[in-house]
Write an enzyme that holds these catalytic residues in place. Structure first.
Site, PDB file in Angstrom:
ATOM      1  N   ASP A  80       0.808  -1.233   0.000  1.00  0.00           N
ATOM      2  CA  ASP A  80       0.000   0.000   0.000  1.00  0.00           C
ATOM      3  C   ASP A  80       0.840   1.282   0.000  1.00  0.00           C
ATOM      4  OD1 ASP A  80      -0.771  -0.313   3.605  1.00  0.00           O
ATOM      5  OD2 ASP A  80       1.105  -0.234   2.478  1.00  0.00           O
ATOM      6  N   HIS A  81       2.115   1.225   0.370  1.00  0.00           N
ATOM      7  CA  HIS A  81       2.908   2.454   0.522  1.00  0.00           C
ATOM      8  C   HIS A  81       3.667   2.850  -0.737  1.00  0.00           C
ATOM      9  CE1 HIS A  81       2.112   2.037   4.766  1.00  0.00           C
ATOM     10  NE2 HIS A  81       2.835   3.082   5.063  1.00  0.00           N
ATOM     11  N   ASP A 145       3.663  -0.872  11.566  1.00  0.00           N
ATOM     12  CA  ASP A 145       3.163   0.433  11.129  1.00  0.00           C
ATOM     13  C   ASP A 145       2.531   1.084  12.345  1.00  0.00           C
ATOM     14  OD1 ASP A 145       2.340   1.960   8.352  1.00  0.00           O
ATOM     15  OD2 ASP A 145       1.005   2.349  10.027  1.00  0.00           O
ATOM     16  N   ARG A 427      -1.820  12.630   9.929  1.00  0.00           N
ATOM     17  CA  ARG A 427      -0.536  13.234  10.239  1.00  0.00           C
ATOM     18  C   ARG A 427      -0.292  14.397   9.289  1.00  0.00           C
ATOM     19  NH1 ARG A 427       3.451   8.346  11.190  1.00  0.00           N
ATOM     20  NH2 ARG A 427       2.604   8.207  13.284  1.00  0.00           N
ATOM     21  N   SER A 622       6.315   7.535  13.110  1.00  0.00           N
ATOM     22  CA  SER A 622       6.251   6.255  12.425  1.00  0.00           C
ATOM     23  C   SER A 622       7.020   5.140  13.128  1.00  0.00           C
ATOM     24  CB  SER A 622       6.831   6.476  11.021  1.00  0.00           C
ATOM     25  OG  SER A 622       7.396   5.306  10.524  1.00  0.00           O
ATOM     26  N   ARG A 624       8.888   3.179  11.356  1.00  0.00           N
ATOM     27  CA  ARG A 624      10.019   2.831  10.471  1.00  0.00           C
ATOM     28  C   ARG A 624      11.307   2.722  11.255  1.00  0.00           C
ATOM     29  NH1 ARG A 624       9.166   8.657   7.618  1.00  0.00           N
ATOM     30  NH2 ARG A 624       7.053   7.898   7.724  1.00  0.00           N
TER      31      ARG A 624
HETATM   32  O1  LIG Z   1       7.053   4.779   7.324  1.00  0.00           O
HETATM   33  C1  LIG Z   1       6.458   3.693   7.318  1.00  0.00           C
HETATM   34  O2  LIG Z   1       6.666   2.776   6.498  1.00  0.00           O
HETATM   35  C2  LIG Z   1       5.427   3.425   8.384  1.00  0.00           C
HETATM   36  C3  LIG Z   1       4.757   4.703   8.795  1.00  0.00           C
HETATM   37  C4  LIG Z   1       3.833   5.237   7.710  1.00  0.00           C
HETATM   38  O3  LIG Z   1       2.694   4.398   7.530  1.00  0.00           O
HETATM   39  C5  LIG Z   1       3.389   6.630   8.098  1.00  0.00           C
HETATM   40  O4  LIG Z   1       2.176   6.876   8.150  1.00  0.00           O
HETATM   41  O5  LIG Z   1       4.303   7.441   8.321  1.00  0.00           O
HETATM   42  N1  LIG Z   1       4.101   4.510  10.078  1.00  0.00           N
HETATM   43  O6  LIG Z   1       3.176   5.247  10.387  1.00  0.00           O
HETATM   44  O7  LIG Z   1       4.541   3.616  10.844  1.00  0.00           O
HETATM   45  S1  SF4 Z   2      -0.968   6.871   7.911  1.00  0.00           S
HETATM   46 FE1  SF4 Z   2       0.636   5.475   7.202  1.00  0.00          FE
HETATM   47  S2  SF4 Z   2      -0.484   3.529   6.863  1.00  0.00           S
HETATM   48 FE2  SF4 Z   2      -2.045   5.128   7.021  1.00  0.00          FE
HETATM   49  S3  SF4 Z   2      -2.445   5.732   4.902  1.00  0.00           S
HETATM   50 FE3  SF4 Z   2      -0.887   7.132   5.720  1.00  0.00          FE
HETATM   51  S4  SF4 Z   2       1.058   6.205   5.151  1.00  0.00           S
HETATM   52 FE4  SF4 Z   2      -0.499   4.626   4.912  1.00  0.00          FE
END
Ligand SMILES: O=C(O)C[C@@H]([C@@H](O)C(=O)O)[N+](=O)[O-]
Ligand code: SF4
Length: 733
Positions: A80-81, A145, A427, A622, A624
């Protein structure tokens, strides 16, 4: 789980919160486990693991070094990313499948080999797929995640972790979590009108702030819960990640039962009903903090810019826009992301769009729509909401993260141009969506996104203001309406799931040594047993330093499987306290000013270890683990801050770094970017502070006390060089 819980009840002899019931019923050793909220390290056995394609690469590369034939806990990987939003869903998806072929092949083949379920690109966002297929009341799961808590919408305790934690559970080791405190949020009244489930978490974020939930689970309860759909509860739990909460959850109720039944899991709903007595808090359960929210009085909110806890009620938003001189023109409205892309979200959004179209008007701003999953997309296509949103001016993107993670080929503004965008995401950190630090990103409900996109300006309050219809007559938008669940059931759409084959031994997983995107991990060196003396501060960061500042997503996602390449983005977004700029530091070995990664690489080449100094809530955001792997790979030994976000602190420990905090937060101000330091690593012991000796360029030496949260086994990770090295050492013993 019930047996474990009764053992723990007999030991604790006190009422339990729902969060505690789920955690303690999943203890590896319910008889012997030390249980003290906020203190003990619980050893847990999660029921499931979920990974998404930007974090699964490093998780699987680490799992491969455990030399196991398959995972020991049910696991799925979700693509999905890595899909960039450019010209619309179908074409973007086809382009992504072409661009990312090497990574998708690695993920699909390693999933097949290790008995992991694989959700192909186009299937949807991990947290929607988990809610639709895997979450269940009373369960415990981990996900690589930070928004894994979304499954709290089905009464699950779902926790975001770094890849190394997922490897523990995949490798059948107990997973360790510091026993969380529990913050109670008692809901009364009922949601109505323009107020959406999202507004509850927008309000709570304003109350608790981005670090208010750190080390705590947020548990919602009370009569107001029943006015919220299961996917609405998911929205609220999802964005709990933004207050640093370990997770958020809701008690099992009939709304969850209805969602389970609608997603072909009535049997699980019936089973949950037989345990309903245990699927909520006990009478008299004690909370470490209690917040009361009357939903009947809750206004819609808009949070931002630049931080998800800057909450403004819609009635005060216009004056905030002018007082802060935020760009008034709304350039883009975006609905979707894992937070708000459910059938209910799309239905409510479409009802507003329909109202506008009935008055002969449509979106003034650019407008994008991201369905949360193929199932949601197919169902809103069948039921017409999708067409309405397109008629209103919406560009339908792939069922994926897209602009939320910076996967957005944005063309309407130049880099550096101040502008405003409004999303239903969770976010809004600086530069996150489009790499433009001047983009003012606000988060709100999908309803408000549609309404302000129609108006084309931030200076519009749909509850009070009117708009002009096609004939110039004034009209007021009606409040949104929308079914929580599709009356005719969900349409599964295309099948995008790859089950692991029965015969897996013959499958080989290839990683080409020439690959730019995947690199087999070399183990980190063990600690040399010495103190680190006279070493430089690579950078002293000022203010908010999130995982987006430490390891930017967007254009860098392509290197998430290649540690050396992705390390070229290390801390390039962090603001240097020495000069107020990003990615500009002094190399104390050469005297030159350069980029952070290049400077770190020069130190590493010269055998110079280094530290980073940071402020409050360092590593916010995140899961990550690249934000921890990169400084480790480039020769850092310690990150010294005023406080850490939970996931990042654990990721640093797992990778053999020292996350240390100033015992006296004022010492952050005393230390200068060009000081040299001695880190007395040999003092590392459970519950004992460590000394940092500071050698100012001019002035006398002084000492700071540094605290840490290492327990005994975690100190082994540091000594062995990483948690993986400890795991390998135990396997040999
Ligand atoms: O950076 C990533 O791969 C994971 C990250 C991402 O989904 C995000 O929303 O920043 N997260 O929220 O954990
Ligand atoms: S918050 Fe993270 S998991 Fe959710 S849609 Fe955004 S990048 Fe994807």
């Amino acid at each position: 789980m019930s047996e474990n819980l009764s053992v723990v009840r007999s030991r604790l002899n006190r009422p339990l919160t729902y969060a505690e019931k789920i955690l303690y019923s999943h203890l590896d050793d319910p008889h012997g486990q030390d249980i003290e909220r906020g203190k003990s390290y619980l050893k847990l056995r999660p029921d499931r693991v979920a990974c998404q394609d930007a974090t699964a690469q490093m998780a699987i590369l680490q799992f491969m070094s455990a030399n196991m034939p398959s995972v020991a806990t049910p696991t799925t990987v979700h693509c999905d990313h890595l899909i960039e939003a450019q010209i619309g869903g179908e074409k973007d998806l086809a382009r992504a499948q072409d661009i990312n072929k090497e990574v998708y092949d690695f993920l699909s083949s390693s999933c097949a080999k290790y008995n992991i379920g694989f959700w192909r690109p186009g299937s949807g966002i991990i947290h929607q797929i988990v809610l639709e297929n895997y979450a269940f009341p009373g369960g415990l799961m981990i996900g690589t995640d930070s928004h894994t808590p979304n499954a709290g919408g089905l009464g699950m305790c779902a926790i975001g972790v770094g890849g190394a934690d997922a490897v523990d559970v995949m490798a059948n080791l107990p997973w360790e979590l510091k026993a969380p405190k529990v913050i109670g949020v008692r809901l009364t009244g009922a949601l109505s009108g323009w107020t959406a489930p999202k507004d509850i978490i927008l309000k709570v974020a304003g109350i608790l702030t981005v670090k208010g939930g750190t080390g705590a689970i947020v548990e919602y309860f009370g009569p107001g819960v029943d006015s919220i759909s299961s996917t609405g509860m998911g929205t609220i739990a999802n964005m709990g990640a933004e207050i640093g909460a370990t997770t958020s959850l809701f008690p099992f109720n009939e709304r969850m039962y209805d969602y389970l039944a609608a997603t072909k899991r009535k049997s699980i709903g019936d089973f949950a009903r037989t345990y309903a007595a245990e699927l909520h808090e006990d009478e008299g359960a004690q909370y470490d903090q209690l917040i009361e929210l009357n939903l009947s009085e809750l206004e819609p909110h808009i949070n931002g810019p630049f931080t998800p806890d800057l909450a403004t009620p819609i009635s005060k938003f216009k004056e905030a826009v002018s007082a802060n001189k935020w760009p008034e023109e709304l350039k883009v409205g975006l609905i979707g992301s894992c937070t708000n892309s459910s059938y209910e979200d799309m239905s409510r959004a479409a009802s507003i769009a329909r109202d506008a179209l009935d008055h002969g008007v449509k979106a003034k701003s650019m407008f994008t729509v991201t369905p949360g999953s193929e199932q949601i997309r197919a169902t809103i296509a069948r039921d017409g909401q999708l067409q309405t949103l397109e008629e209103f001016g919406g560009m339908v993107l792939a069922n994926a993260c897209g602009p939320c993670i910076g996967q957005w080929d944005r063309r309407d503004v130049k880099k550096g141009e101040a502008n405003s965008i409004l999303s239903s995401y969770n976010r809004n950190f600086t530069g996150r969506n489009d790499a433009n630090p001047a983009t003012h990103s606000f988060v709100t409900s999908p309803d408000l996104v549609v309404a302000l996109t129609l108006a084309g300006t931030l200076n519009f309050n749909p509850l009070t203001d009117t708009l002009k219809d096609k004939d110039g007559n004034e009209f007021k938008l009606s409040a949104p309406t929308g079914a929580g669940l599709p009356a005719n059931g969900y349409d599964p759409g295309q099948d995008t799931y790859q089950a692991p084959p029965a015969d897996r031994a013959s499958i080989s997983v290839a990683v080409s040594p020439e690959s730019e995107r995947l690199q087999i991990l070399a183990g980190f060196q063990a600690w040399d047993g010495k103190d680190a003396t006279d070493i430089p501060i690579l950078i002293k960061t000022k203010g908010k330093t999130t995982t987006d500042h430490i390891s930017m997503a967007g254009p860098w996602l392509k290197y998430r499987g290649h540690l050396d390449n992705i390390s070229n983005n290390m801390l390039i977004g962090a603001i240097n306290a020495a000069n107020g700029e990003a990615n500009k530091v002094k190399n104390f070995a050469t005297g030159e000013v350069g980029a952070v990664p290049a400077t770190a690489r020069d130190y590493k080449k010269k055998g110079i270890q280094w530290v980073v100094v940071g402020d409050w809530n360092y590593g916010e955001g995140s899961s990550r683990e690249h934000a921890a792997l990169e400084p480790r790979h480039l020769g850092g030994i310690a990150i010294i801050t005023r406080s850490f976000a939970r996931i990042h602190e654990t990721n640093l420990k797992k990778q053999g770094m020292l996350p240390l905090t100033f015992a006296d937060p004022a010492d952050y101000d005393k230390i200068n970017p060009d000081d040299k330091v001695d880190v007395m690593c040999t003092q590392l012991a459970v519950g004992k502070p460590l000394t940092l000796r500071v050698h100012p360029k001019d002035g006398k030496v002084w000492e700071a006390k540094l605290q840490h949260t290492f327990n005994e086994s975690q100190i082994d990770w540091y000594k062995d060089g990483s948690a993986l090295n400890t795991m390998a050492r135990h396997a040999e013993e």
